[in-house]
Design a protein around this motif. Structure first.
Motif, PDB file in Angstrom:
ATOM      1  N   GLY A 114       0.792  -1.230   0.000  1.00 17.33           N
ATOM      2  CA  GLY A 114       0.000   0.000   0.000  1.00 17.33           C
ATOM      3  C   GLY A 114       0.817   1.269   0.000  1.00 17.33           C
ATOM      4  O   GLY A 114       0.338   2.307   0.465  1.00 17.33           O
ATOM      5  N   PHE A 115       2.036   1.243  -0.516  1.00 20.52           N
ATOM      6  CA  PHE A 115       2.857   2.449  -0.553  1.00 20.52           C
ATOM      7  C   PHE A 115       2.295   3.428  -1.596  1.00 20.52           C
ATOM      8  O   PHE A 115       1.783   3.020  -2.645  1.00 20.52           O
ATOM      9  CB  PHE A 115       4.306   2.101  -0.889  1.00 20.52           C
ATOM     10  CG  PHE A 115       4.958   1.210   0.130  1.00 20.52           C
ATOM     11  CD1 PHE A 115       5.358   1.720   1.353  1.00 20.52           C
ATOM     12  CD2 PHE A 115       5.159  -0.140  -0.126  1.00 20.52           C
ATOM     13  CE1 PHE A 115       5.948   0.904   2.299  1.00 20.52           C
ATOM     14  CE2 PHE A 115       5.751  -0.968   0.812  1.00 20.52           C
ATOM     15  CZ  PHE A 115       6.143  -0.444   2.030  1.00 20.52           C
ATOM     16  N   THR A 116       2.426   4.715  -1.310  1.00 19.55           N
ATOM     17  CA  THR A 116       1.821   5.748  -2.177  1.00 19.55           C
ATOM     18  C   THR A 116       2.856   6.664  -2.812  1.00 19.55           C
ATOM     19  O   THR A 116       2.495   7.697  -3.380  1.00 19.55           O
ATOM     20  CB  THR A 116       0.827   6.585  -1.364  1.00 19.55           C
ATOM     21  OG1 THR A 116       1.500   7.171  -0.233  1.00 19.55           O
ATOM     22  CG2 THR A 116      -0.344   5.744  -0.894  1.00 19.55           C
ATOM     23  N   GLN A 117       4.118   6.345  -2.744  1.00 21.52           N
ATOM     24  CA  GLN A 117       5.127   7.169  -3.394  1.00 21.52           C
ATOM     25  C   GLN A 117       4.917   7.161  -4.912  1.00 21.52           C
ATOM     26  O   GLN A 117       4.501   6.153  -5.490  1.00 21.52           O
ATOM     27  CB  GLN A 117       6.542   6.667  -3.065  1.00 21.52           C
ATOM     28  CG  GLN A 117       6.986   6.948  -1.645  1.00 21.52           C
ATOM     29  CD  GLN A 117       6.406   6.001  -0.612  1.00 21.52           C
ATOM     30  OE1 GLN A 117       5.678   5.087  -0.974  1.00 21.52           O
ATOM     31  NE2 GLN A 117       6.727   6.223   0.650  1.00 21.52           N
ATOM     32  N   SER A 118       5.226   8.263  -5.558  1.00 23.88           N
ATOM     33  CA  SER A 118       4.959   8.416  -6.991  1.00 23.88           C
ATOM     34  C   SER A 118       5.694   7.367  -7.828  1.00 23.88           C
ATOM     35  O   SER A 118       5.121   6.809  -8.776  1.00 23.88           O
ATOM     36  CB  SER A 118       5.348   9.827  -7.445  1.00 23.88           C
ATOM     37  OG  SER A 118       6.722  10.075  -7.167  1.00 23.88           O
ATOM     38  N   CYS A 119       6.940   7.092  -7.484  1.00 25.45           N
ATOM     39  CA  CYS A 119       7.713   6.097  -8.233  1.00 25.45           C
ATOM     40  C   CYS A 119       7.094   4.710  -8.087  1.00 25.45           C
ATOM     41  O   CYS A 119       6.997   3.954  -9.063  1.00 25.45           O
ATOM     42  CB  CYS A 119       9.157   6.099  -7.743  1.00 25.45           C
ATOM     43  SG  CYS A 119      10.233   4.911  -8.595  1.00 25.45           S
ATOM     44  N   PHE A 120       6.667   4.409  -6.878  1.00 28.76           N
ATOM     45  CA  PHE A 120       6.053   3.106  -6.622  1.00 28.76           C
ATOM     46  C   PHE A 120       4.741   2.966  -7.389  1.00 28.76           C
ATOM     47  O   PHE A 120       4.475   1.917  -7.990  1.00 28.76           O
ATOM     48  CB  PHE A 120       5.799   2.948  -5.116  1.00 28.76           C
ATOM     49  CG  PHE A 120       5.342   1.585  -4.713  1.00 28.76           C
ATOM     50  CD1 PHE A 120       6.253   0.602  -4.385  1.00 28.76           C
ATOM     51  CD2 PHE A 120       3.983   1.271  -4.661  1.00 28.76           C
ATOM     52  CE1 PHE A 120       5.837  -0.669  -4.014  1.00 28.76           C
ATOM     53  CE2 PHE A 120       3.551   0.014  -4.296  1.00 28.76           C
ATOM     54  CZ  PHE A 120       4.489  -0.960  -3.961  1.00 28.76           C
ATOM     55  N   LEU A 121       3.929   4.011  -7.394  1.00 28.14           N
ATOM     56  CA  LEU A 121       2.664   3.974  -8.107  1.00 28.14           C
ATOM     57  C   LEU A 121       2.879   3.867  -9.616  1.00 28.14           C
ATOM     58  O   LEU A 121       2.123   3.194 -10.321  1.00 28.14           O
ATOM     59  CB  LEU A 121       1.836   5.217  -7.779  1.00 28.14           C
ATOM     60  CG  LEU A 121       1.318   5.320  -6.340  1.00 28.14           C
ATOM     61  CD1 LEU A 121       0.616   6.655  -6.120  1.00 28.14           C
ATOM     62  CD2 LEU A 121       0.393   4.150  -6.009  1.00 28.14           C
TER      63      LEU A 121
END
Length: 303
Positions: A114-121
């Motif tokens: 459930g990470f919301t960092q831009s790179c991760f998304l």
């Protein structure tokens, strides 16, 4: 030729592992091939699981051939098993099995965490399209590692050292060649490090999710938690199986254990548990696979 107790026990254990491995990995291949025939396409996770099944199936066959020669044809064991062709297949399937499992852990990490960092998304929404390229890269990396390994030509020295007394000069040559082989196999630490990183991220995501459970709906909470737990169950059991396989494999490549001894056969048994054991966990962690497997068993009973 009379067989020792260790050899007989080794045959029994390897036969059980071989039967289990061929059954579960064959099941993964057949089920996903059936889905491909029915729907003319596969989901990314289905492609990954089918590739994992094929790589484990190949590795299981290589290990079974090793067992056959080590028990029944000991004089041909070193010549055949450490020949260029068999060494290439052994290194290739060992490497590609790890790379495919690493791709699976990356997929689970991106889709479930459930990470919301831009790179991760950004990666999360593009991982389905990246899967074929990751698989192709895994194949190329495994072919490269296997090709480098067979260039380390130590088979002749091993044969001389394993089956008769050696001089100090020969022993030094053997140690040098073995060191080169071990160094090449340290390349597998890179995908293993990626795998550990993804597993750690899943653990962190699960920890954060459990602290947010009280703010979410009950159904969503259960589904998300179950997805985390199933993914972690798959990747953590793989880590345990692969670490034991890798440790046994590296020990085996040092040729420090007496040939056909109890310890020698034990290493082979540990290595053979990896391609079958983790595939069993994959099936047990997937409700669809469980249902399909039960239907196959019920069909066999009726027949």
């Amino acid at each position: 030729m009379a067989l020792s107790f260790s050899a007989v026990l080794h045959i029994i254990i390897m036969s059980a592992e071989f039967f289990t491995g061929i059954t579960v990995n064959g099941f993964l291949i057949i089920v996903n091939c059936n889905e491909l025939i029915k729907h003319r396409k596969l989901m990314p996770v289905q492609i990954l699981l089918m590739c994992i099944g094929m790589s484990r199936f190949g590795l299981q066959m290589v290990l079974m051939v090793q067992t056959f020669f080590s028990v029944f044809f000991p004089l041909l064991y070193v010549k055949i098993i450490y020949g260029a062709a068999m060494m290439f297949l052994w290194m290739f399937f060992s490497s590609i099995s790890l790379w495919f499992a690493t791709c699976l852990s990356v997929f689970y990490c991106l889709k479930i965490s459930g990470f919301t960092q831009s790179c991760f998304l950004w990666l999360k929404f593009r991982i389905p399209k990246l899967i074929p390229w990751l698989l192709l890269g895994s194949v190329l990396a495994s072919v490269s590692i296997a090709s480098v390994c067979i260039e380390v030509d130590f088979a002749k020295n091993v044969e001389e050292d394993a089956l008769r007394n050696t001089t100090l000069k020969k022993r030094k040559t053997k140690i040098k060649k073995i060191s080169e082989v071990l160094l090449v196999n340290l390349a597998l630490i890179f995908p293993l490090a990626i795998f550990v990183m993804c597993t750690s991220m899943l653990l962190i995501s699960l920890y954060k999710h459990t602290h947010r459970m009280q703010h979410g709906s009950h159904g969503f909470r259960n589904a998300n938690t179950e997805a985390h737990i199933n993914a972690l169950k798959t990747v953590i059991t793989f880590f345990c199986f692969f670490i034991s396989y890798f440790a046994a494999f590296m020990t085996n490549m040092t040729f420090s254990l007496p040939y056909r001894s109890h310890q020698f056969f034990m290493l082979k048994d540990i290595m053979a548990a990896y391609p079958s054991g983790h595939s069993v966990i994959i099936i047990l962690s997937n409700s669809k696979f469980q249902q399909s497997f039960r239907r196959i068993l019920c069909l066999k009973k009726k027949l």
